[in-house]
Motif scaffolding. Structure first.
Motif, PDB file in Angstrom:
ATOM      1  N   PHE A   1       0.841  -1.195   0.000  1.00  0.00           N
ATOM      2  CA  PHE A   1       0.000   0.000   0.000  1.00  0.00           C
ATOM      3  C   PHE A   1       0.878   1.248   0.000  1.00  0.00           C
ATOM      4  O   PHE A   1       1.931   1.265   0.632  1.00  0.00           O
ATOM      5  N   ALA A   2       0.441   2.278  -0.713  1.00  0.00           N
ATOM      6  CA  ALA A   2       1.157   3.557  -0.685  1.00  0.00           C
ATOM      7  C   ALA A   2       0.163   4.683  -0.956  1.00  0.00           C
ATOM      8  O   ALA A   2      -0.936   4.464  -1.477  1.00  0.00           O
ATOM      9  N   THR A   3       0.566   5.887  -0.604  1.00  0.00           N
ATOM     10  CA  THR A   3      -0.289   7.051  -0.768  1.00  0.00           C
ATOM     11  C   THR A   3       0.531   8.255  -1.217  1.00  0.00           C
ATOM     12  O   THR A   3       1.748   8.283  -1.026  1.00  0.00           O
ATOM     13  N   ALA A   4      -0.154   9.225  -1.794  1.00  0.00           N
ATOM     14  CA  ALA A   4       0.484  10.482  -2.192  1.00  0.00           C
ATOM     15  C   ALA A   4      -0.589  11.555  -2.230  1.00  0.00           C
ATOM     16  O   ALA A   4      -1.760  11.272  -2.495  1.00  0.00           O
TER      17      ALA A   4
ATOM     18  N   VAL B   1      -7.284   1.499  -6.497  1.00  0.00           N
ATOM     19  CA  VAL B   1      -6.905   2.912  -6.429  1.00  0.00           C
ATOM     20  C   VAL B   1      -8.067   3.692  -5.837  1.00  0.00           C
ATOM     21  O   VAL B   1      -9.201   3.596  -6.325  1.00  0.00           O
ATOM     22  N   GLU B   2      -7.798   4.438  -4.778  1.00  0.00           N
ATOM     23  CA  GLU B   2      -8.806   5.310  -4.193  1.00  0.00           C
ATOM     24  C   GLU B   2      -8.341   6.750  -4.317  1.00  0.00           C
ATOM     25  O   GLU B   2      -7.181   7.058  -4.049  1.00  0.00           O
ATOM     26  N   LEU B   3      -9.256   7.611  -4.749  1.00  0.00           N
ATOM     27  CA  LEU B   3      -8.978   9.032  -4.878  1.00  0.00           C
ATOM     28  C   LEU B   3      -9.886   9.797  -3.923  1.00  0.00           C
ATOM     29  O   LEU B   3     -11.107   9.636  -3.971  1.00  0.00           O
ATOM     30  N   TYR B   4      -9.281  10.584  -3.059  1.00  0.00           N
ATOM     31  CA  TYR B   4      -9.998  11.469  -2.145  1.00  0.00           C
ATOM     32  C   TYR B   4      -9.777  12.874  -2.693  1.00  0.00           C
ATOM     33  O   TYR B   4      -8.802  13.549  -2.347  1.00  0.00           O
ATOM     34  N   ASP B   5     -10.692  13.288  -3.552  1.00  0.00           N
ATOM     35  CA  ASP B   5     -10.502  14.486  -4.358  1.00  0.00           C
ATOM     36  C   ASP B   5     -10.995  15.749  -3.670  1.00  0.00           C
ATOM     37  O   ASP B   5     -12.047  15.760  -3.036  1.00  0.00           O
ATOM     38  N   ARG B   6     -10.207  16.819  -3.831  1.00  0.00           N
ATOM     39  CA  ARG B   6     -10.572  18.147  -3.336  1.00  0.00           C
ATOM     40  C   ARG B   6     -10.485  19.160  -4.475  1.00  0.00           C
ATOM     41  O   ARG B   6     -10.059  20.285  -4.294  1.00  0.00           O
ATOM     42  N   GLY B   7     -10.859  18.719  -5.682  1.00  0.00           N
ATOM     43  CA  GLY B   7     -10.876  19.613  -6.831  1.00  0.00           C
ATOM     44  C   GLY B   7      -9.590  19.631  -7.633  1.00  0.00           C
ATOM     45  O   GLY B   7      -9.254  20.628  -8.261  1.00  0.00           O
TER      46      GLY B   7
ATOM     47  N   ALA C   1       2.402   7.680  -5.952  1.00  0.00           N
ATOM     48  CA  ALA C   1       1.922   6.566  -5.138  1.00  0.00           C
ATOM     49  C   ALA C   1       2.382   5.226  -5.715  1.00  0.00           C
ATOM     50  O   ALA C   1       2.794   4.329  -4.969  1.00  0.00           O
ATOM     51  N   LEU C   2       2.331   5.089  -7.035  1.00  0.00           N
ATOM     52  CA  LEU C   2       2.787   3.846  -7.659  1.00  0.00           C
ATOM     53  C   LEU C   2       4.278   3.619  -7.417  1.00  0.00           C
ATOM     54  O   LEU C   2       4.701   2.496  -7.125  1.00  0.00           O
ATOM     55  N   ALA C   3       5.072   4.656  -7.544  1.00  0.00           N
ATOM     56  CA  ALA C   3       6.514   4.527  -7.295  1.00  0.00           C
ATOM     57  C   ALA C   3       6.767   4.122  -5.849  1.00  0.00           C
ATOM     58  O   ALA C   3       7.610   3.249  -5.577  1.00  0.00           O
ATOM     59  N   ARG C   4       6.047   4.729  -4.922  1.00  0.00           N
ATOM     60  CA  ARG C   4       6.219   4.384  -3.500  1.00  0.00           C
ATOM     61  C   ARG C   4       5.796   2.946  -3.230  1.00  0.00           C
ATOM     62  O   ARG C   4       6.401   2.256  -2.402  1.00  0.00           O
ATOM     63  N   ALA C   5       4.756   2.471  -3.916  1.00  0.00           N
ATOM     64  CA  ALA C   5       4.264   1.113  -3.709  1.00  0.00           C
ATOM     65  C   ALA C   5       5.202   0.056  -4.271  1.00  0.00           C
ATOM     66  O   ALA C   5       5.075  -1.123  -3.987  1.00  0.00           O
ATOM     67  N   GLN C   6       6.160   0.497  -5.093  1.00  0.00           N
ATOM     68  CA  GLN C   6       7.134  -0.431  -5.666  1.00  0.00           C
ATOM     69  C   GLN C   6       8.464  -0.417  -4.927  1.00  0.00           C
ATOM     70  O   GLN C   6       9.345  -1.211  -5.237  1.00  0.00           O
ATOM     71  N   GLU C   7       8.601   0.473  -3.958  1.00  0.00           N
ATOM     72  CA  GLU C   7       9.833   0.547  -3.174  1.00  0.00           C
ATOM     73  C   GLU C   7       9.837  -0.579  -2.150  1.00  0.00           C
ATOM     74  O   GLU C   7       8.772  -1.049  -1.716  1.00  0.00           O
TER      75      GLU C   7
ATOM     76  N   VAL D   1      -5.755  13.089  -2.550  1.00  0.00           N
ATOM     77  CA  VAL D   1      -4.997  12.021  -1.898  1.00  0.00           C
ATOM     78  C   VAL D   1      -5.286  10.757  -2.696  1.00  0.00           C
ATOM     79  O   VAL D   1      -6.444  10.387  -2.890  1.00  0.00           O
ATOM     80  N   VAL D   2      -4.229  10.124  -3.178  1.00  0.00           N
ATOM     81  CA  VAL D   2      -4.348   8.892  -3.956  1.00  0.00           C
ATOM     82  C   VAL D   2      -3.736   7.764  -3.146  1.00  0.00           C
ATOM     83  O   VAL D   2      -2.610   7.882  -2.656  1.00  0.00           O
ATOM     84  N   THR D   3      -4.497   6.675  -2.978  1.00  0.00           N
ATOM     85  CA  THR D   3      -3.953   5.484  -2.345  1.00  0.00           C
ATOM     86  C   THR D   3      -3.971   4.349  -3.362  1.00  0.00           C
ATOM     87  O   THR D   3      -4.885   4.262  -4.175  1.00  0.00           O
ATOM     88  N   VAL D   4      -2.942   3.529  -3.322  1.00  0.00           N
ATOM     89  CA  VAL D   4      -2.868   2.348  -4.183  1.00  0.00           C
ATOM     90  C   VAL D   4      -2.577   1.127  -3.324  1.00  0.00           C
ATOM     91  O   VAL D   4      -1.780   1.188  -2.395  1.00  0.00           O
ATOM     92  N   THR D   5      -3.249   0.049  -3.649  1.00  0.00           N
ATOM     93  CA  THR D   5      -3.081  -1.213  -2.951  1.00  0.00           C
ATOM     94  C   THR D   5      -2.924  -2.296  -4.011  1.00  0.00           C
ATOM     95  O   THR D   5      -3.688  -2.315  -4.988  1.00  0.00           O
ATOM     96  N   PRO D   6      -1.952  -3.190  -3.864  1.00  0.00           N
ATOM     97  CA  PRO D   6      -1.801  -4.267  -4.839  1.00  0.00           C
ATOM     98  C   PRO D   6      -3.112  -5.061  -4.977  1.00  0.00           C
ATOM     99  O   PRO D   6      -3.795  -5.328  -3.984  1.00  0.00           O
ATOM    100  N   ALA D   7      -3.467  -5.400  -6.210  1.00  0.00           N
ATOM    101  CA  ALA D   7      -4.685  -6.174  -6.476  1.00  0.00           C
ATOM    102  C   ALA D   7      -4.530  -6.902  -7.803  1.00  0.00           C
ATOM    103  O   ALA D   7      -3.794  -6.461  -8.679  1.00  0.00           O
TER     104      ALA D   7
END
Length: 89
Positions: free
Chosen positions: A7-10, A61-67, A80-86, A19-25
């Motif tokens: 899991f990673a976020t950015a 992928v979850e997006l918590y959007d504020r415009g 987020a994808l780069a962080r999830a691959q570290e 705010v974007v979160t990614v979780t392997p699936a």
């Protein structure tokens, strides 16, 4: 890019950001948390799909959007994808 390791976020919860979160699936699933779903939901999902396809990845992928604008969504998702691959969280 290799597969997602964890899991990673950015992003931030500031106005104009996302705010974007990614979780392997095994399959791609995109969940939007936005007041602008009716106006921009499909465009946001398309943007996420394009980025994932470009990297040959699947994820929850979850997006918590504020415009956020399209280029911000892309940048946050790429991060987020780069962080999830570290190796470490």
């Amino acid at each position: 890019m290799g597969g997602l390791l964890h899991f990673a976020t950015a992003g931030t919860d500031e106005s104009g950001d996302v705010v974007v979160t990614v979780t392997p699936a095994d399959n791609t699933q995109i969940v939007l948390h936005t007041a602008l779903r009716a106006q921009f939901g499909e465009a946001m999902k398309q943007t996420v799909g394009e980025v994932l396809n470009a990297h040959h990845l699947t994820a929850l992928v979850e997006l918590y959007d504020r415009g956020a604008l399209d280029w911000i969504i892309r940048a946050r998702l790429e991060t987020a994808l780069a962080r999830a691959q570290e190796g470490g969280i």
